[in-house]
Design a protein around this motif. Structure first.
Motif, short mmCIF file in Angstrom:
data_model
loop_
_atom_site.label_atom_id
_atom_site.label_comp_id
_atom_site.label_asym_id
_atom_site.label_seq_id
_atom_site.Cartn_x
_atom_site.Cartn_y
_atom_site.Cartn_z
N GLY A 1 0.78 -1.24 0.00
CA GLY A 1 0.00 0.00 0.00
C GLY A 1 0.80 1.27 0.00
N SER A 2 2.11 1.18 -0.11
CA SER A 2 2.92 2.39 -0.03
C SER A 2 3.07 3.12 -1.37
N LEU A 3 2.73 2.43 -2.46
CA LEU A 3 2.86 3.06 -3.78
C LEU A 3 1.48 3.34 -4.37
N SER B 1 0.83 4.06 -7.87
CA SER B 1 0.55 3.73 -9.26
C SER B 1 1.14 2.38 -9.65
N PRO B 2 0.54 1.73 -10.66
CA PRO B 2 1.09 0.47 -11.16
C PRO B 2 2.52 0.64 -11.69
N LEU B 3 2.81 1.79 -12.28
CA LEU B 3 4.16 2.03 -12.78
C LEU B 3 5.18 2.01 -11.65
N GLN B 4 4.85 2.65 -10.54
CA GLN B 4 5.76 2.65 -9.39
C GLN B 4 5.94 1.24 -8.85
N ALA B 5 4.85 0.47 -8.77
CA ALA B 5 4.93 -0.90 -8.30
C ALA B 5 5.79 -1.74 -9.23
N SER B 6 5.65 -1.52 -10.53
CA SER B 6 6.43 -2.25 -11.52
C SER B 6 7.91 -1.93 -11.40
N ILE B 7 8.22 -0.66 -11.22
CA ILE B 7 9.63 -0.26 -11.08
C ILE B 7 10.23 -0.87 -9.82
N LEU B 8 9.49 -0.81 -8.72
CA LEU B 8 10.01 -1.38 -7.47
C LEU B 8 10.14 -2.90 -7.57
N ALA B 9 9.21 -3.56 -8.26
CA ALA B 9 9.33 -5.00 -8.47
C ALA B 9 10.59 -5.32 -9.27
N GLY B 10 10.86 -4.53 -10.30
CA GLY B 10 12.08 -4.72 -11.09
C GLY B 10 13.34 -4.54 -10.25
N ILE B 11 13.34 -3.51 -9.41
CA ILE B 11 14.50 -3.27 -8.54
C ILE B 11 14.66 -4.41 -7.53
N THR B 12 13.53 -4.90 -6.99
CA THR B 12 13.58 -6.02 -6.05
C THR B 12 14.19 -7.25 -6.71
N LEU B 13 13.77 -7.54 -7.93
CA LEU B 13 14.31 -8.70 -8.65
C LEU B 13 15.78 -8.50 -9.00
N CYS B 14 16.16 -7.28 -9.36
CA CYS B 14 17.58 -7.00 -9.62
C CYS B 14 18.41 -7.21 -8.35
N ASP B 15 17.86 -6.82 -7.22
CA ASP B 15 18.54 -7.02 -5.93
C ASP B 15 18.76 -8.51 -5.68
N GLU B 16 17.72 -9.32 -5.90
CA GLU B 16 17.87 -10.77 -5.72
C GLU B 16 18.94 -11.33 -6.65
N LEU B 17 18.91 -10.92 -7.90
CA LEU B 17 19.88 -11.40 -8.89
C LEU B 17 21.29 -10.99 -8.50
N TYR B 18 21.46 -9.74 -8.11
CA TYR B 18 22.78 -9.24 -7.73
C TYR B 18 23.35 -10.01 -6.54
#
Length: 101
Positions: free
Chosen positions: A42-44, A46-63
């Motif tokens: 509930g902190s975001l 828009s869907p765009l913000q959620a999508s960007i944060l999801a991408g960053i989260t996945l990049c963090d896992e990968l890194y």
């Protein structure tokens, strides 16, 4: 070659990739779970913000996984070779034999 219909975060489109369709579906399902967790927080707004944060989260896992694998690889290459391990083992056996003999 696989294809996938993506319906997530208010958008819809189809992709084709050099991967199996089942694999692509598993990736999308995993991404969807991450995005849903972020949306439920509930902190975001828009869907765009959620999508960007999801991408960053996945990049963090990968890194983190890549870093862990790199550390493991460095440890393996810095460990004694099989020949060195065998030589040390033979030396220890000789010392044990001498101590017992």
């Amino acid at each position: 070659m696989g294809s996938l219909q993506i319906d997530i975060l208010g958008t819809s489109f189809a992709i084709q990739a050099n991967e199996d369709s089942q694999y692509l579906k598993r990736l999308l399902d995993y991404y969807r779970r991450i995005a849903e967790q972020i949306e439920q927080s509930g902190s975001l707004k828009s869907p765009l913000q959620a999508s960007i944060l999801a991408g960053i989260t996945l990049c963090d896992e990968l890194y983190k996984e890549k870093s862990k694998n790199q550390q493991i690889s460095q440890h393996i290459t810095s460990s004694p070779s099989d020949d060195e391990t065998e030589r040390l083992t033979i030396e220890m056996i000789k010392k044990i034999d001498q101590a017992l003999g």
